[in-house]
Design a protein around this motif. Structure first.
Motif, PDB file in Angstrom:
ATOM      1  N   LEU A 163      -3.438  -9.127 -11.002  1.00 41.93           N
ATOM      2  CA  LEU A 163      -4.128  -8.246 -11.951  1.00 41.93           C
ATOM      3  C   LEU A 163      -4.005  -6.785 -11.530  1.00 41.93           C
ATOM      4  O   LEU A 163      -3.664  -5.925 -12.335  1.00 41.93           O
ATOM      5  N   ALA A 164      -4.277  -6.502 -10.268  1.00 40.34           N
ATOM      6  CA  ALA A 164      -4.187  -5.114  -9.784  1.00 40.34           C
ATOM      7  C   ALA A 164      -2.754  -4.599  -9.882  1.00 40.34           C
ATOM      8  O   ALA A 164      -2.522  -3.455 -10.282  1.00 40.34           O
ATOM      9  N   ASN A 165      -1.777  -5.430  -9.490  1.00 44.63           N
ATOM     10  CA  ASN A 165      -0.377  -5.010  -9.590  1.00 44.63           C
ATOM     11  C   ASN A 165       0.029  -4.731 -11.028  1.00 44.63           C
ATOM     12  O   ASN A 165       0.786  -3.792 -11.295  1.00 44.63           O
ATOM     13  N   ASN A 166      -0.441  -5.550 -11.956  1.00 50.77           N
ATOM     14  CA  ASN A 166      -0.129  -5.326 -13.373  1.00 50.77           C
ATOM     15  C   ASN A 166      -0.855  -4.105 -13.930  1.00 50.77           C
ATOM     16  O   ASN A 166      -0.346  -3.418 -14.801  1.00 50.77           O
ATOM     17  N   SER A 167      -2.061  -3.844 -13.431  1.00 49.04           N
ATOM     18  CA  SER A 167      -2.860  -2.727 -13.939  1.00 49.04           C
ATOM     19  C   SER A 167      -2.404  -1.379 -13.388  1.00 49.04           C
ATOM     20  O   SER A 167      -2.518  -0.360 -14.060  1.00 49.04           O
ATOM     21  N   TYR A 168      -1.926  -1.363 -12.156  1.00 50.70           N
ATOM     22  CA  TYR A 168      -1.549  -0.112 -11.484  1.00 50.70           C
ATOM     23  C   TYR A 168      -0.178  -0.228 -10.814  1.00 50.70           C
ATOM     24  O   TYR A 168      -0.044   0.035  -9.618  1.00 50.70           O
ATOM     25  N   PRO A 169       0.854  -0.602 -11.552  1.00 49.62           N
ATOM     26  CA  PRO A 169       2.151  -0.857 -10.906  1.00 49.62           C
ATOM     27  C   PRO A 169       2.746   0.370 -10.221  1.00 49.62           C
ATOM     28  O   PRO A 169       3.313   0.255  -9.133  1.00 49.62           O
ATOM     29  N   ALA A 170       2.626   1.536 -10.833  1.00 46.36           N
ATOM     30  CA  ALA A 170       3.219   2.738 -10.235  1.00 46.36           C
ATOM     31  C   ALA A 170       2.494   3.132  -8.954  1.00 46.36           C
ATOM     32  O   ALA A 170       3.132   3.542  -7.978  1.00 46.36           O
ATOM     33  N   GLU A 171       1.170   3.006  -8.935  1.00 47.14           N
ATOM     34  CA  GLU A 171       0.401   3.376  -7.760  1.00 47.14           C
ATOM     35  C   GLU A 171       0.729   2.479  -6.571  1.00 47.14           C
ATOM     36  O   GLU A 171       0.881   2.955  -5.444  1.00 47.14           O
ATOM     37  N   PHE A 172       0.853   1.171  -6.827  1.00 43.48           N
ATOM     38  CA  PHE A 172       1.191   0.250  -5.742  1.00 43.48           C
ATOM     39  C   PHE A 172       2.580   0.558  -5.203  1.00 43.48           C
ATOM     40  O   PHE A 172       2.788   0.613  -3.989  1.00 43.48           O
ATOM     41  N   LEU A 173       3.524   0.758  -6.075  1.00 43.05           N
ATOM     42  CA  LEU A 173       4.893   1.059  -5.656  1.00 43.05           C
ATOM     43  C   LEU A 173       4.943   2.369  -4.878  1.00 43.05           C
ATOM     44  O   LEU A 173       5.523   2.441  -3.799  1.00 43.05           O
ATOM     45  N   ARG A 174       4.293   3.416  -5.418  1.00 44.51           N
ATOM     46  CA  ARG A 174       4.286   4.714  -4.742  1.00 44.51           C
ATOM     47  C   ARG A 174       3.664   4.631  -3.360  1.00 44.51           C
ATOM     48  O   ARG A 174       4.258   5.079  -2.373  1.00 44.51           O
ATOM     49  N   ASP A 175       2.474   4.058  -3.266  1.00 48.31           N
ATOM     50  CA  ASP A 175       1.781   3.995  -1.971  1.00 48.31           C
ATOM     51  C   ASP A 175       2.580   3.192  -0.952  1.00 48.31           C
ATOM     52  O   ASP A 175       2.692   3.583   0.212  1.00 48.31           O
ATOM     53  N   ASN A 176       3.148   2.074  -1.368  1.00 52.08           N
ATOM     54  CA  ASN A 176       3.919   1.261  -0.436  1.00 52.08           C
ATOM     55  C   ASN A 176       5.203   1.956  -0.006  1.00 52.08           C
ATOM     56  O   ASN A 176       5.596   1.872   1.160  1.00 52.08           O
ATOM     57  N   LEU A 177       5.848   2.676  -0.901  1.00 51.57           N
ATOM     58  CA  LEU A 177       7.039   3.436  -0.521  1.00 51.57           C
ATOM     59  C   LEU A 177       6.701   4.554   0.460  1.00 51.57           C
ATOM     60  O   LEU A 177       7.450   4.811   1.410  1.00 51.57           O
ATOM     61  N   VAL A 178       5.574   5.222   0.258  1.00 49.07           N
ATOM     62  CA  VAL A 178       5.155   6.290   1.175  1.00 49.07           C
ATOM     63  C   VAL A 178       4.868   5.716   2.566  1.00 49.07           C
ATOM     64  O   VAL A 178       5.338   6.249   3.576  1.00 49.07           O
ATOM     65  N   VAL A 179       4.117   4.632   2.628  1.00 48.56           N
ATOM     66  CA  VAL A 179       3.804   3.994   3.908  1.00 48.56           C
ATOM     67  C   VAL A 179       5.094   3.591   4.621  1.00 48.56           C
ATOM     68  O   VAL A 179       5.291   3.886   5.807  1.00 48.56           O
ATOM     69  N   GLN A 180       5.967   2.925   3.903  1.00 44.05           N
ATOM     70  CA  GLN A 180       7.225   2.465   4.501  1.00 44.05           C
ATOM     71  C   GLN A 180       8.066   3.638   4.978  1.00 44.05           C
ATOM     72  O   GLN A 180       8.596   3.625   6.098  1.00 44.05           O
ATOM     73  N   SER A 181       8.182   4.654   4.159  1.00 39.80           N
ATOM     74  CA  SER A 181       8.975   5.824   4.540  1.00 39.80           C
ATOM     75  C   SER A 181       8.396   6.515   5.768  1.00 39.80           C
ATOM     76  O   SER A 181       9.139   6.900   6.675  1.00 39.80           O
ATOM     77  N   ASN A 182       7.085   6.685   5.803  1.00 42.49           N
ATOM     78  CA  ASN A 182       6.452   7.343   6.940  1.00 42.49           C
ATOM     79  C   ASN A 182       6.705   6.581   8.236  1.00 42.49           C
ATOM     80  O   ASN A 182       7.073   7.166   9.258  1.00 42.49           O
ATOM     81  N   VAL A 183       6.506   5.280   8.206  1.00 40.39           N
ATOM     82  CA  VAL A 183       6.656   4.475   9.424  1.00 40.39           C
ATOM     83  C   VAL A 183       8.123   4.385   9.848  1.00 40.39           C
ATOM     84  O   VAL A 183       8.449   4.593  11.015  1.00 40.39           O
ATOM     85  N   ILE A 184       9.008   4.097   8.913  1.00 38.30           N
ATOM     86  CA  ILE A 184      10.425   3.947   9.255  1.00 38.30           C
ATOM     87  C   ILE A 184      10.988   5.258   9.795  1.00 38.30           C
ATOM     88  O   ILE A 184      11.695   5.279  10.804  1.00 38.30           O
TER      89      ILE A 184
END
Length: 111
Positions: free
Chosen positions: A57-78
């Motif tokens: 439900l959350a992924n369907n409701s806020y798909p861009a936010e989940f994608l953006r936040d996860n990409l930022v986290v991954q980019s920062n750590v990598i």
């Protein structure tokens, strides 16, 4: 969930010098905080299991936010791992980040 399982497995195998941080202790969305952490702690191995999750439900409701936040986290750590000479980085992803109805095996045109 994944992070806790990795921690338990490493500890059961004798690892005693794990560098662990909670979400409250280290905001992986904050590039400066991530960079400062890597500079200070100098980890040799990184197991990247952190992600913003929320269920279907959350992924369907806020798909861009989940994608953006996860990409930022991954980019920062990598990027910080690379900058600070981490010897091995194990990055875990989830199949729920891929399109539900994509044919398997999935190719680049499936999205």
């Amino acid at each position: 969930m994944f992070g806790s399982a990795i921690r338990r497995r490493l500890q059961s195998g004798g690892a005693s010098d794990l560098i662990l941080r909670t979400r409250e202790e280290l905001d992986l969305l904050d590039q400066t905080a991530v960079e400062d952490f890597f500079a200070a702690q100098k980890p040799e191995f990184v197991y990247m299991a952190a992600a913003k999750v929320g269920g279907i439900l959350a992924n369907n409701s806020y798909p861009a936010e989940f994608l953006r936040d996860n990409l930022v986290v991954q980019s920062n750590v990598i990027h910080s791992a690379w900058r600070h000479g981490v010897r091995k980085l194990c990055f875990l992803g989830s199949s729920c980040i891929y399109p539900k109805n994509a044919p398997q095996p999935m190719n680049e045109d499936s999205c």
